[in-house]
Scaffold this active site. Structure first.
Site, PDB file in Angstrom:
ATOM      1  CB  ALA A 171      -0.936  -0.011   1.204  1.00 17.81           C
ATOM      2  CE  LYS A 197      -1.172  -8.327 -10.572  1.00 18.87           C
ATOM      3  NZ  LYS A 197      -0.031  -8.542  -9.716  1.00 18.87           N
ATOM      4  CE  LYS A 242      -4.306 -12.318 -18.409  1.00 15.85           C
ATOM      5  NZ  LYS A 242      -3.542 -13.553 -18.401  1.00 15.85           N
ATOM      6  CG  LEU A 302      -1.418  -6.842 -15.821  1.00 19.03           C
ATOM      7  CD1 LEU A 302      -1.987  -7.951 -14.956  1.00 19.03           C
ATOM      8  CD2 LEU A 302      -2.229  -6.706 -17.096  1.00 19.03           C
ATOM      9  CD  GLU A 314       3.510 -14.206 -11.365  1.00 23.50           C
ATOM     10  OE1 GLU A 314       3.571 -13.932 -12.587  1.00 23.50           O
ATOM     11  OE2 GLU A 314       3.646 -13.356 -10.469  1.00 23.50           O
ATOM     12  CB  CYS A 340       2.796 -19.944  35.675  1.00 20.55           C
ATOM     13  SG  CYS A 340       2.432 -19.883  37.435  1.00 20.55           S
ATOM     14  CB  CYS A 367       0.916 -16.380  41.058  1.00 17.44           C
ATOM     15  SG  CYS A 367       1.966 -17.560  40.192  1.00 17.44           S
TER      16      CYS A 367
HETATM   17  S1  IVH Z   1      -1.088 -11.355 -17.644  1.00 19.78           S
HETATM   18  C1  IVH Z   1       0.311  -7.847 -20.073  1.00 19.78           C
HETATM   19  N1  IVH Z   1      -2.138 -13.000 -15.906  1.00 19.78           N
HETATM   20  O1  IVH Z   1       1.025  -9.772 -12.645  1.00 19.78           O
HETATM   21  C2  IVH Z   1      -0.275  -8.828 -19.191  1.00 19.78           C
HETATM   22  N2  IVH Z   1      -0.299 -11.649 -15.229  1.00 19.78           N
HETATM   23  O2  IVH Z   1       1.594  -6.612 -12.711  1.00 19.78           O
HETATM   24  C3  IVH Z   1       0.721  -9.754 -18.712  1.00 19.78           C
HETATM   25  N3  IVH Z   1       0.417 -12.044 -12.928  1.00 19.78           N
HETATM   26  O3  IVH Z   1       3.857  -9.254 -14.591  1.00 19.78           O
HETATM   27  C4  IVH Z   1       0.367 -10.424 -17.526  1.00 19.78           C
HETATM   28  N4  IVH Z   1      -1.033 -13.615 -12.460  1.00 19.78           N
HETATM   29  O4  IVH Z   1       3.769 -11.332 -13.105  1.00 19.78           O
HETATM   30  C5  IVH Z   1      -1.203 -12.063 -16.133  1.00 19.78           C
HETATM   31  N5  IVH Z   1      -3.145 -14.522 -14.474  1.00 19.78           N
HETATM   32  C6  IVH Z   1      -2.204 -13.598 -14.713  1.00 19.78           C
HETATM   33  C7  IVH Z   1      -1.266 -13.212 -13.726  1.00 19.78           C
HETATM   34  C8  IVH Z   1      -0.340 -12.224 -14.019  1.00 19.78           C
HETATM   35  C9  IVH Z   1      -0.018 -12.907 -12.003  1.00 19.78           C
HETATM   36  C10 IVH Z   1       1.514 -11.071 -12.713  1.00 19.78           C
HETATM   37  C11 IVH Z   1       2.566 -11.068 -13.771  1.00 19.78           C
HETATM   38  C12 IVH Z   1       2.599  -9.667 -14.272  1.00 19.78           C
HETATM   39  C13 IVH Z   1       2.012  -8.909 -13.136  1.00 19.78           C
HETATM   40  C14 IVH Z   1       1.351  -7.629 -13.569  1.00 19.78           C
END
Ligand code: IVH
Length: 705
Positions: free
Chosen positions: A46, A127, A312, A95, A184, A454, A439
């Site tokens: 954050a 993600k 997407k 992203l 990933e 204790c 105690c």
């Molecule tokens: S698509 C241009 N799908 O999130 C799009 N990314 O900040 C390419 N990530 O660099 C990424 N899960 O490391 C996509 N289901 C997913 C994902 C994913 C994790 C990560 C990836 C990317 C980052 C974006």
């Protein structure tokens, strides 16, 4: 450096903006390096996000300050200099983030304004919070595995990636000449916990020989994955159980790129890659919103960390038309979950004494809000946890909420530790008190346990006495709902009660002396005390508060011995021999019954008419008594209800769902989410033949039924 600003507030003039922009860039670069290269983040997500957004807002307001080497134009961190680098043939993008459903809708609106005629189909994914990878396959064989790095240049980690379980070395079926698969790498939460536990144990072992070793702990699974991937020896990587989810085809040579993202995912599956199963494809944007909202909570069901959802646009032609802005494609967006981490000050480590005499440290925190809840305290489990993390009052600490559980302290931010003029820390390392804070009796740490106790008995230490009485009346034990926490304290304070058995001697006149006790409340208290005499023997046994005897052990003891007299007469070895009991519980039960005061309590309970023997129908008794089973998926040798009946016949019980208390999950074909839950809860998992063998050992041949 100043705190992150509310970037929507008044922006500075050009001169101040220049200074602030360069300070922010420096800070973000440093944070990127700590996060991506050193696996040691010092900012929360954050905080990082707030600085990043502030920088973006300033660059937008003062376009003359924009620069191609600003962190807003690049992804991640530059590759660490001591490794082989790899230039990505196609840049690895990042992203844009949406932090609310309004921001998600705004993303759709922008896409629709660029392609007003288009109908969109959306693919909703999780993600994964790991490391982005680009895997290049040539003639179907893995030729290069590289990290994302700064999006243009990453690190060559091929040897280590080959030691990652889900990464296939050779693609199945017909693969194009060259294909780049993106996805990933992550570490399961359970493996991360194992790794940190092992690090602590090995540091403890080395410390036994006199050396002061600080264990090498990772702050989170993502950092652990990153550290494991950068090992010089791929065999170490192999031992770390890294996993991989594929989520995109980067590019293809010598073959056609699928026309939709979902077809690309299908192709990935056909090549043998692991694709995350939690995907929704929809044309309805309300489904997209529902997917994101659902996973804010469901994330805690998974054995891997996710930090959001990725939405997407499915059609690749539409993706190309929408294009890319700076480092983010317009055709995808990350819905980021509300933060569950924050940093705050550890004001104090307070110690409370539990019902069995355990000294329980608790963190007292400068109040901080996480996801709308103000956090003032965090559990610290035990002293080892504090030593392991080297937490000291005054430290800035990273705290984390997971699901509904009490927040935990992830780690101290050592860079912010208050120091004296000579550079040494202001606070000393934490030590458990030598004397009980309630105690004053001496405390003792059992060398085989992490807990300090204790040494006074539960009837002499005021804190233990109160906790024991509260436990005795609680719902899970004697269920005396007419006596609450405050009444327990008042009864002990006034001397009307010294130990739980005194409850049964209370009169209406006694209760009338307590604050707030009037006719109805008095009658209710007396009625619930009376009713508690009928509680099953196992509950009474539990209510006594014997160290290490939880609900399951109490049930096993009640079923095996049948009465308090049989248990009083039993030797430690006889108790330990009960399956599921063992020597620690056996010794604790025996010790407890040797205390003349506890025997006196039992006699008072007997005289009051409390149930001290098992009714035959308390539970069916048999070789599987006290063991719970759950069946999932299709069985091939019998029906599920035949198997369940056989288990019940032998005294076992059938659980209604997966929980940490479940003893066995039996998995048939096409098992569903119960399997995943059980893995997470570390419940022993068996297949059908194991069950058939177990039942056969006890004379039931279900396959023949
Ligand atoms: S698509 C241009 N799908 O999130 C799009 N990314 O900040 C390419 N990530 O660099 C990424 N899960 O490391 C996509 N289901 C997913 C994902 C994913 C994790 C990560 C990836 C990317 C980052 C974006």
């Amino acid at each position: 450096m100043t705190q992150p600003k509310d970037f929507t507030a008044q922006l500075p003039d050009a001169e101040n903006a220049t200074k602030r922009v360069s300070a922010l860039r420096e800070l973000i670069r440093r944070a990127n390096n700590e996060y991506y290269n050193q696996d040691n983040p010092t900012l929360t997500d954050a905080e990082y996000d707030a600085y990043f957004r502030e920088l973006q807002a300033l660059e937008e307001q003062f376009p003359e300050l924009q620069s191609s080497d600003s962190p807003t134009q690049r992804v991640g961190a530059e590759a660490a200099s001591d490794t082989k680098v790899w230039r990505h043939p196609r840049p690895m993008l990042s992203l844009a983030n949406a932090r609310s459903t309004d921001e998600l809708r705004a993303w759709l609106k922008r896409a629709a304004s660029i392609l007003p005629q288009a109908r969109f189909q959306f693919v909703c994914e999780l993600k994964i919070d790991g490391l982005a990878m680009a895997l290049t396959y040539k003639q179907g064989s893995l030729a290069m595995a590289a990290t994302r790095g700064d999006g243009a240049v990453g690190e060559d980690v091929t040897a280590n990636v080959l030691a990652t379980r889900d990464v296939v070395q050779t693609l199945q079926g017909s693969a194009p000449d060259t294909v780049e698969i993106r996805g990933e790498i992550y570490m399961p939460i359970s493996s991360f916990e194992q790794l940190n536990n092992a690090a602590t144990q090995s540091a403890e072992k080395q410390s036994e020989s006199g050396a002061q070793i600080t264990p090498r702990m990772f702050a989170n699974p993502r950092n652990a994955a990153s550290g494991s991937l950068r090992q010089k020896d791929p065999e170490i990587t192999r031992s770390r159980n890294l996993r991989f989810f594929a989520y995109q085809i980067g590019y293809i040579e010598g073959g056609a790129l699928p026309t939709t993202h979902s077809e690309a995912m299908e192709a990935l599956r056909n090549w043998g890659c692991v694709v995350n199963p939690n995907i929704v494809i929809t044309e309805n944007f309300e489904d997209v919103i529902a997917f994101c909202e659902q996973w804010i909570q469901r994330r805690f069901e998974l054995d891997y960390e996710i930090d959001g959802c990725v939405i997407k646009i499915n059609d690749i032609a539409q993706q190309e038309e929408l294009g890319v802005v700076a480092r983010d494609p317009r055709w995808a967006i990350a819905f980021k979950f509300p933060p569950i981490q924050a940093s705050t000050t550890l004001l104090d480590i307070s110690i409370s004494v539990g019902r069995t005499g355990s000294l329980n440290p608790q963190a007292v925190l400068e109040p901080v809000a996480i996801g709308g809840v103000t956090i003032k305290r965090a559990s610290l489990y035990n002293a080892d946890d504090i030593f392991r993390k080297d937490l000291r009052p005054g430290d800035t600490v990273l705290i984390q909420r997971a699901g509904d559980v009490i927040p935990q302290i992830v780690k101290p931010i050592l860079e912010k530790r208050p120091l004296k003029a000579d550079g040494s820390p202001v606070s000393d390392p934490f030590a458990m008190p030598e004397f009980c804070p309630s105690c004053g009796a001496k405390t003792l740490k059992d060398p085989d346990e992490a807990v300090t106790y204790c040494t006074n008995t539960s009837l002499q230490c005021p804190a233990q006495r109160l906790e024991l009485l509260r436990y005795f009346v609680s719902k899970d034990a004697m269920d005396i709902d007419g006596i609450g926490d405050e009444a327990c304290a008042a009864l002990l304070e006034t001397g009307l009660v010294h130990n739980p058995s005194d409850l049964y001697a209370l009169t209406a006149e006694n209760l009338a002396t307590l604050a707030g006790f009037k006719d109805k409340k008095i009658q209710n208290a007396l009625r619930s005390i009376e009713k508690s005499k009928e509680r099953p023997f196992a509950k009474t046994l539990l209510a006594l508060g014997i160290r290490h005897v939880g609900a399951k052990a109490a049930e096993l003891l009640a079923n095996s011995f049948g009465s308090i007299d049989a248990l009083l007469a039993a030797k430690s070895e006889e108790i330990s021999a009960i399956p599921g009991i063992g020597p620690v519980i056996g010794a604790s039960v025996c010790n407890w019954f040797q205390d003349p005061l506890q025997r006196e309590i039992i006699e008072k309970l007997r005289a009051a008419g409390v149930t001290l023997h098992a009714q035959r129908d308390d539970a069916s008794i048999g070789p599987l008594s006290g063991q719970s089973f759950l069946l999932t998926g299709k069985l091939t040798n019998c029906t599920r209800s035949q198997a369940e009946n056989a288990i019940r016949k032998l005294g076992g019980s059938i659980a209604s769902g997966v929980s940490k208390q479940l003893n066995h999950l039996i998995v048939g074909a096409e098992a569903g989410s119960k399997l995943e839950k059980a893995q997470k809860a570390k419940v022993p998992i068996h297949d059908e033949s194991w069950l058939i063998d177990l039942l056969a050992q006890h004379g039931i041949d279900i396959a023949a039924q």
